[in-house]
Design a protein around this motif. Structure first.
Motif, PDB file in Angstrom:
ATOM      1  N   GLN A  47      24.723  59.238  73.504  1.00  0.00           N
ATOM      2  CA  GLN A  47      25.667  59.201  74.621  1.00  0.00           C
ATOM      3  C   GLN A  47      26.636  60.370  74.536  1.00  0.00           C
ATOM      4  O   GLN A  47      27.093  60.885  75.564  1.00  0.00           O
ATOM      5  CB  GLN A  47      26.421  57.861  74.623  1.00  0.00           C
ATOM      6  CG  GLN A  47      27.290  57.619  75.831  1.00  0.00           C
ATOM      7  CD  GLN A  47      26.492  57.235  77.068  1.00  0.00           C
ATOM      8  OE1 GLN A  47      25.307  57.492  77.175  1.00  0.00           O
ATOM      9  NE2 GLN A  47      27.166  56.599  78.021  1.00  0.00           N
ATOM     10  N   ASP A  53      23.272  58.960  81.205  1.00  0.00           N
ATOM     11  CA  ASP A  53      23.825  57.757  80.585  1.00  0.00           C
ATOM     12  C   ASP A  53      22.732  57.061  79.781  1.00  0.00           C
ATOM     13  O   ASP A  53      21.806  56.460  80.340  1.00  0.00           O
ATOM     14  CB  ASP A  53      24.361  56.816  81.670  1.00  0.00           C
ATOM     15  CG  ASP A  53      25.247  55.723  81.093  1.00  0.00           C
ATOM     16  OD1 ASP A  53      25.069  55.386  79.911  1.00  0.00           O
ATOM     17  OD2 ASP A  53      26.107  55.216  81.832  1.00  0.00           O
ATOM     18  N   SER A 229      24.642  62.115  84.635  1.00  0.00           N
ATOM     19  CA  SER A 229      25.594  61.077  85.033  1.00  0.00           C
ATOM     20  C   SER A 229      26.987  61.687  85.041  1.00  0.00           C
ATOM     21  O   SER A 229      27.392  62.336  84.069  1.00  0.00           O
ATOM     22  CB  SER A 229      25.560  59.896  84.064  1.00  0.00           C
ATOM     23  OG  SER A 229      26.640  59.021  84.306  1.00  0.00           O
ATOM     24  N   LYS A 232      29.578  58.673  82.959  1.00  0.00           N
ATOM     25  CA  LYS A 232      29.282  58.116  81.636  1.00  0.00           C
ATOM     26  C   LYS A 232      30.367  58.381  80.611  1.00  0.00           C
ATOM     27  O   LYS A 232      30.432  57.719  79.592  1.00  0.00           O
ATOM     28  CB  LYS A 232      27.956  58.671  81.110  1.00  0.00           C
ATOM     29  CG  LYS A 232      27.921  60.197  80.996  1.00  0.00           C
ATOM     30  CD  LYS A 232      26.709  60.687  80.203  1.00  0.00           C
ATOM     31  CE  LYS A 232      26.929  60.483  78.734  1.00  0.00           C
ATOM     32  NZ  LYS A 232      25.827  61.058  77.915  1.00  0.00           N
TER      33      LYS A 232
END
Length: 334
Positions: A47, A53, A229, A232
């Protein structure tokens, strides 16, 4: 490549496949490598590294993602998926050594192990209008949306985007050999060039060593193919990527193009536009494969020149014919 799989593939009849609309094609994908990221901190670790994400990578969903420098430039591109508690990251084999070494450097005190799983699991693809009928006897259900996943009998089946239905299968060598043998009577065999052409026509960017650190994700339309993303949280390069999304005006983006003739382009080749004022040049080739008496290409070009100026490979190469991608540019990418 797994030695058992290599011997099996060498025993199969080879056939050169031309990319026709009605082709039903099996593709060995051993030209991609596979990283395994395992350990109780694996999700949190990834991450903080990848553009997408990783919480959305589940037993039923895979995604595309990029891995960036602190300046937001992509070092590599991956397809991320789950196998049990582990993450698998697929990338061109040429990216493997750098990816493995650099990711291991960032592990630090995290409870994470990053290993090369390329020989553990076989990868192959299936393309064509016939493929769903061919796969249905072997899976109780098929993934119904792009990037969705079904796992059965130790085989991971992923639906990919493309002009026609397209799937990738990842699994142990014995199960993979059995499925390949069951499928091959209704198909012909493709090569790495055929598979790459399908990615090009689907508008899916691939980062190679020749283009590492050349592009911010949005330049290669990663935000348009579910590869980024913006919600995220932090990851390496996130500030640059987010700033371009929320505050910047995208000056370069990726287009599908075609050139005629036998002038073969390569990833990283420079493009030329007479009116380009950029010190970085008019653009670069992302990937290219032979098609229709020439080559189909994905290219990153200055938006100001892409549709109004003559773009050529280098100063003296053939001119690019811009073609339509299978998705539209959104207002945020203008």
């Amino acid at each position: 490549m797994n030695t058992q799989w290599s011997a099996f593939m060498q025993s199969r009849p080879a056939s050169a496949v031309q990319p026709t609309a009605d082709a039903c094609v099996l593709n060995d994908l051993s030209h991609f490598g596979l990283l395994r990221v395992s350990g109780e901190d694996a999700e949190g670790f990834l991450q903080g590294q990848m553009t997408n994400d990783m919480r959305e990578v589940t037993a039923g969903h895979s995604n595309l993602c990029g891995w960036c420098t602190a300046k937001g430039r992509m070092l590599a591109s991956y397809r991320a998926l789950r196998q049990g508690d582990d993450f698998l990251l697929q990338t061109p084999a040429g990216n493997m050594a750098t990816s493995l070494k650099r990711l291991q450097m960032f592990v630090m005190r995290s409870k994470v192990t990053v290993t090369d799983a390329s020989d553990e699991l076989v990868r192959f693809g299936l393309t064509g209008n016939c493929v769903e009928a061919l796969l249905q006897p072997h899976f109780t259900s098929l993934p119904d949306e792009t990037n969705s996943v079904v796992e059965q009998n130790n085989l991971i089946l992923i639906r990919l985007s493309g002009e026609v239905p397209r799937f990738e299968i990842i699994g142990p060598v014995d199960e993979s050999i059995s499925l390949w043998e069951a499928l091959e009577s209704g198909t012909t065999t493709g090569d790495s060039h055929y598979w790459a052409l399908q990615n090009i026509r689907a508008g899916i960017p691939t980062i190679f060593p020749e283009t590492a650190e050349a592009f911010v994700p949005q330049m290669t339309n990663m935000q348009l193919v579910d590869g980024v993303s913006f919600t995220k949280g932090c990851y390496t390069g996130q500030e640059v990527v987010a700033r371009m999304h929320y505050l910047g005006k995208l000056k370069r983006r990726m287009y599908l193009a075609h050139i005629s003739g036998d002038f073969e382009p390569k990833p990283g080749d420079a493009l030329h536009a007479a009116n380009s004022q950029s010190g970085q040049g008019a653009g670069k080739v992302v990937d290219a494969q032979a098609a229709d008496g020439g080559f189909d290409l994905l290219v990153v070009i200055e938006v100001a020149n892409a549709e109004n100026e003559k773009i050529t490979l280098g100063e003296t190469g053939p001119a690019l014919e811009i073609r339509n991608l299978p998705y539209e540019f959104t207002s945020e990418s203008e």
